[in-house]
Scaffold this motif. Structure first.
Motif, PDB file in Angstrom:
ATOM      1  N   GLY A 575      10.448  31.753 -98.583  1.00 46.18           N
ATOM      2  CA  GLY A 575      11.155  33.258 -98.473  1.00 46.18           C
ATOM      3  C   GLY A 575      10.064  34.354 -97.747  1.00 46.18           C
ATOM      4  O   GLY A 575       9.004  34.154 -97.650  1.00 46.18           O
ATOM      5  N   ALA A 576      10.690  35.537 -97.385  1.00 41.62           N
ATOM      6  CA  ALA A 576      10.109  36.573 -96.677  1.00 41.62           C
ATOM      7  C   ALA A 576       8.997  37.039 -97.667  1.00 41.62           C
ATOM      8  O   ALA A 576       7.884  37.539 -97.138  1.00 41.62           O
ATOM      9  CB  ALA A 576      10.919  37.704 -96.561  1.00 41.62           C
ATOM     10  N   ILE A 577       8.893  37.020 -98.971  1.00 44.60           N
ATOM     11  CA  ILE A 577       7.825  37.472 -99.816  1.00 44.60           C
ATOM     12  C   ILE A 577       6.669  36.761 -99.536  1.00 44.60           C
ATOM     13  O   ILE A 577       5.553  37.380 -99.667  1.00 44.60           O
ATOM     14  CB  ILE A 577       8.385  37.301-101.251  1.00 44.60           C
ATOM     15  N   ALA A 578       6.738  35.516 -99.079  1.00 45.83           N
ATOM     16  CA  ALA A 578       5.353  34.795 -98.940  1.00 45.83           C
ATOM     17  C   ALA A 578       4.775  34.895 -97.506  1.00 45.83           C
ATOM     18  O   ALA A 578       3.807  34.368 -97.075  1.00 45.83           O
ATOM     19  CB  ALA A 578       5.630  33.438 -99.524  1.00 45.83           C
ATOM     20  N   ARG A 579       5.661  35.515 -96.712  1.00 46.20           N
ATOM     21  CA  ARG A 579       5.244  35.542 -95.319  1.00 46.20           C
ATOM     22  C   ARG A 579       3.935  36.206 -94.958  1.00 46.20           C
ATOM     23  O   ARG A 579       3.604  37.245 -95.476  1.00 46.20           O
ATOM     24  CB  ARG A 579       6.251  36.428 -94.371  1.00 46.20           C
ATOM     25  N   PRO A 580       2.804  35.447 -94.281  1.00 46.40           N
ATOM     26  CA  PRO A 580       1.601  36.024 -94.021  1.00 46.40           C
ATOM     27  C   PRO A 580       1.766  37.550 -93.319  1.00 46.40           C
ATOM     28  O   PRO A 580       2.562  37.706 -92.344  1.00 46.40           O
ATOM     29  CB  PRO A 580       0.928  34.950 -93.138  1.00 46.40           C
ATOM     30  N   ASP A 581       0.745  38.339 -93.882  1.00 42.62           N
ATOM     31  CA  ASP A 581       0.727  39.688 -93.202  1.00 42.62           C
ATOM     32  C   ASP A 581      -0.006  39.566 -91.998  1.00 42.62           C
ATOM     33  O   ASP A 581      -0.053  40.349 -90.961  1.00 42.62           O
ATOM     34  CB  ASP A 581       0.288  40.808 -94.366  1.00 42.62           C
ATOM     35  N   LYS A 582      -1.097  38.816 -92.228  1.00 43.26           N
ATOM     36  CA  LYS A 582      -2.233  38.447 -91.153  1.00 43.26           C
ATOM     37  C   LYS A 582      -2.600  36.882 -90.883  1.00 43.26           C
ATOM     38  O   LYS A 582      -2.624  36.236 -91.844  1.00 43.26           O
ATOM     39  CB  LYS A 582      -3.499  39.101 -91.582  1.00 43.26           C
ATOM     40  N   ILE A 583      -2.562  36.623 -89.624  1.00 45.43           N
ATOM     41  CA  ILE A 583      -2.817  35.303 -89.490  1.00 45.43           C
ATOM     42  C   ILE A 583      -4.079  35.192 -88.416  1.00 45.43           C
ATOM     43  O   ILE A 583      -4.217  35.875 -87.563  1.00 45.43           O
ATOM     44  CB  ILE A 583      -1.787  34.829 -88.730  1.00 45.43           C
ATOM     45  N   GLN A 584      -4.987  34.633 -89.028  1.00 49.37           N
ATOM     46  CA  GLN A 584      -6.230  34.685 -87.906  1.00 49.37           C
ATOM     47  C   GLN A 584      -6.483  33.009 -87.607  1.00 49.37           C
ATOM     48  O   GLN A 584      -6.667  32.297 -88.534  1.00 49.37           O
ATOM     49  CB  GLN A 584      -7.699  34.940 -88.964  1.00 49.37           C
ATOM     50  N   PHE A 585      -6.591  32.847 -86.205  1.00 49.13           N
ATOM     51  CA  PHE A 585      -6.658  31.378 -85.922  1.00 49.13           C
ATOM     52  C   PHE A 585      -8.082  31.061 -86.081  1.00 49.13           C
ATOM     53  O   PHE A 585      -9.004  31.893 -85.457  1.00 49.13           O
ATOM     54  CB  PHE A 585      -6.204  31.383 -84.463  1.00 49.13           C
ATOM     55  N   VAL A 586      -8.467  29.973 -86.546  1.00 51.10           N
ATOM     56  CA  VAL A 586     -10.136  29.546 -86.608  1.00 51.10           C
ATOM     57  C   VAL A 586     -10.230  28.373 -86.009  1.00 51.10           C
ATOM     58  O   VAL A 586      -9.188  27.471 -86.291  1.00 51.10           O
ATOM     59  CB  VAL A 586     -10.292  29.753 -88.201  1.00 51.10           C
TER      60      VAL A 586
END
Ligand code: ATP
Ligand code: MG
Length: 633
Positions: A575-586
């Motif tokens: 659901g949209a509620i759990a959608r990441p606000d930030k994604i950092q590739f590591v």
């Protein structure tokens, strides 16, 4: 001790709740006791004080060794696979293992070891590690095994905490292409440890070492002395059921490791029973647990549990990715392994090498698979099931902890209907409850909460060494009369349990509580993702935002597009509620040396507070942390 159908499981489970003491008494009767108990159980979770099989006398090594000799002396107990596949493997039968344990127990006695002493073991994954552990138990000394990858400082901390007087180590160890100078690391540690009077050094790597006169002796020389003394037998010390068997420090995923204490009687009954029942072990089956004996998984399910059942165990010195990422599968083929027990971190890592490393390998011997250590996300579950199990092997996803001694919530192989991502149902004798923030029990199905256990089980910890108050406040004070696991959990409509992550890690997004494991599970379903870790960070509007650290080794497309795509995947699955606000590739995630993600470090980075990362002594690769800090969003 094995249930054979789901109906039988349900009946036995009922009985284990209604007549708990009678249930465990019947299980305990399957073991060898020098004297039986006066009382099955005495307990309160207030102090806490937990006593199982009170008044009983035993020695766990008689259950692991002596009692198999008459009928199964020639059965292989340990099949040892060296780091280098070209070196010869070794097989120790029960008779041979028994003899070597007795011999080394006499070495320990010759070197002043007594019942109740604490002995630190810092060794490679060679049969002598198992021998050292069992020899301690034989004479009633308390072992404290420290994983052979820890630094001098971490060893010193553990030796001081337990006030050990002897160290058993080796000159060095092999792990893949690396050679670790164990003895030299011990020398550095011992500068701080005046309590150590003796260091016994096994020859393994032929790494040059310095031996300190009066303190250090060679394993081989000491064994020779015992041989020339004549009688190699060592009678098993009579132990009280509640005498300490060992101290083991936790993985340190959430903070400073705790010196968890297990005792002789309950631990033996619990590990033997759970091993037999959950894996439905049959005589003659070859079982391979890929853990290190330095962790609880190795204690309970390489050493004690399988040996009490007369099982044949494969013990592996090396790492799954050397000489190549097909190594575990080569071992399965070589020894015709029937039961393979490993960890999500290993499964995800091996998945990332693609199908080439599993192609052409013979998996036909495999009958049962198992996993432990972290939630097994659905993608990894399916890969394990299809590529390794060929759709024919149940996956026994065992949820448990150093503190629980053995499996708690777990399928029983070929008995419990499975659900990917679920540890399924409590084993007989285990009474889980979910509670809310105030400790109020959340009843019914289709609910989630903090996972607690409301009744004792024989394998549970008794204390934390030298600091009973720490045990009380960590496990028994959060909610009155409950053992608190520290894990969040969901119980679905069918009453099945799914671990949703550590309670400390739970996200609170716009008032919704979301488990890290749930979000990571969804992110990992994206085809480019190998692994991910999710933490919360302060967010003006939502309270907490979702910050995802994602490993995508073969990122061909535009990274921004991939980020959007990952966000969409999460929206679709949870659901949209759990959608990441930030994604950092590591390139990798910070992990403990036992392979678990350390989210508390990532949380600090996500919060922009990197001045004090807390206890990092159990961190595997500090370089990863530096890279992540540098790339933080
Ligand atoms: P510390 O207690 O020092 O923070 P740790 O909790 O990682 O370290 P362990 O006792 O090795 O130390 O790990 C137990 C924890 O591992 C459990 O509490 C749970 O969070 C996780 N775990 C183990 N098995 C599973 C599983 N099958 N599914 C989900 N989580 C699991
Ligand atoms: Mg823990």
């Amino acid at each position: 001790m094995q249930v054979k159908s789901f109906e039988e499981y349900q009946q036995v489970y009922r009985k284990s709740v209604d007549q708990t003491e009678q249930f465990w008494e019947e299980i305990a009767n399957n073991f060898l006791w020098k004297k039986k108990w006066d009382k099955v159980l005495d307990w309160n979770f207030k102090e806490p004080k937990i006593e199982w099989f009170k008044g009983a006398k035993l020695n766990i090594t008689e259950n692991c060794l002596d009692r198999h000799l008459e009928k199964n002396g020639d059965t292989p107990a340990i099949i040892w696979e060296p780091n280098d596949p070209h070196e010869d493997h070794r097989i120790l039968t029960y008779q041979q293992l028994h003899d070597k344990v007795c011999q080394f127990a006499n070495v320990l006695k010759n070197n002043g070891a007594k019942k109740g002493d604490r002995i630190c073991i810092y060794m490679p994954m060679v049969p002598e590690l198992a021998i050292a552990v069992l020899a301690c138990a034989r004479i009633g000394a308390i072992h404290s095994v420290v994983f052979g990858g820890f630094s001098a400082q971490s060893i010193a901390d553990r030796i001081k905490d337990a006030e050990c007087n002897i160290v058993i180590t080796a000159d060095g160890s092999f792990r893949g292409t690396k050679e670790v100078p164990l003895k030299s690391i011990i020398d550095d540690a011992l500068v701080q440890c005046p309590s150590i009077k003796r260091v016994i050094v096994l020859t393994r790597s032929h790494t040059p070492v310095s031996m300190i006169k009066g303190r250090d002796v060679w394993w081989e020389d000491e064994v020779k002395k015992v041989e020339t003394q004549g009688n190699p037998h060592c009678p098993a010390e009579e132990m009280d059921a509640e005498d300490m068997l060992f101290i083991l420090y936790t993985s340190g995923s959430t903070g400073k490791p705790k010196g968890v204490v297990h005792t002789c009687g309950g631990y033996m009954v619990y590990t033997g029973y759970t091993f037999s029942n959950a894996f439905q072990y049959q005589p003659g089956e070859v079982y391979f647990c890929t853990a290190d004996i330095g962790w609880i998984t190795g204690h309970s399910y390489i050493a004690y549990g399988p040996l009490t059942q007369g099982a044949t165990s494969v013990m592996f010195e090396g790492i799954p990715t050397w000489p190549d990422a097909g190594r575990l599968w080569d071992i399965v083929e070589k020894y015709k392994v029937n039961i393979l027990y490993t960890a999500p971190t290993a499964i995800r890592s091996l998945m990332s090498f693609g199908d080439d490393v599993v192609k052409g390998k013979d998996f036909s011997s495999l009958k049962k698979l198992g996993s432990v250590g972290e939630p097994l996300n659905e993608e990894a579950w399916h890969w394990f099931d299809e590529r390794i199990g060929k759709g024919n092997c149940p996956i026994v996803d065992t949820w448990w902890q150093t503190e629980t001694g053995g499996f708690m919530i777990s399928p029983i192989a070929n008995v419990t209907p499975l659900k990917p991502g679920y540890a399924t149902l409590p084993l007989p004798g285990v009474q889980p409850v979910l509670v809310d923030e105030n400790g109020k029990e959340i009843e019914g199905n289709g609910v989630s909460g903090n996972l607690c256990i409301k009744f004792p089980w024989p394998g549970m910890l008794r204390t934390t060494y030298g600091d009973h108050e720490r045990a009380r406040t960590t496990y028994f004070a959060t909610y009155p009369d409950l053992y608190f696991t520290g894990d969040g959990c969901l119980r679905d409509e069918d009453g099945y349990y799914r671990i949703t992550g550590r309670v400390d890690d739970v996200l609170n997004v716009s008032g919704h509580r979301i488990g890290t494991a749930e979000v990571e599970n969804a992110i990992n379903m994206h085809s480019s993702v190998v692994e991910s870790a999710v933490v919360g960070y302060p967010h003006d509007i939502k309270g907490q935002g979702v910050y995802a650290f994602v490993v995508c080794p073969n990122l061909h497309d535009d990274p921004e597009l991939t980020k959007k795509d990952i966000m969409m995947t999460v929206s679709r699955i949870i659901g949209a509620i759990a959608r990441p606000d930030k994604i950092q590739f590591v390139s990798g995630l910070p992990k403990t040396r036992s392979g678990k993600i350390m989210r508390r470090i990532l949380r600090k980075i996500a919060e922009g507070d990197t001045s004090n990362l807390g206890d990092t002594s159990t961190l595997l690769d500090p370089a990863v942390v530096e890279e992540i800090k540098a790339g933080a969003l």
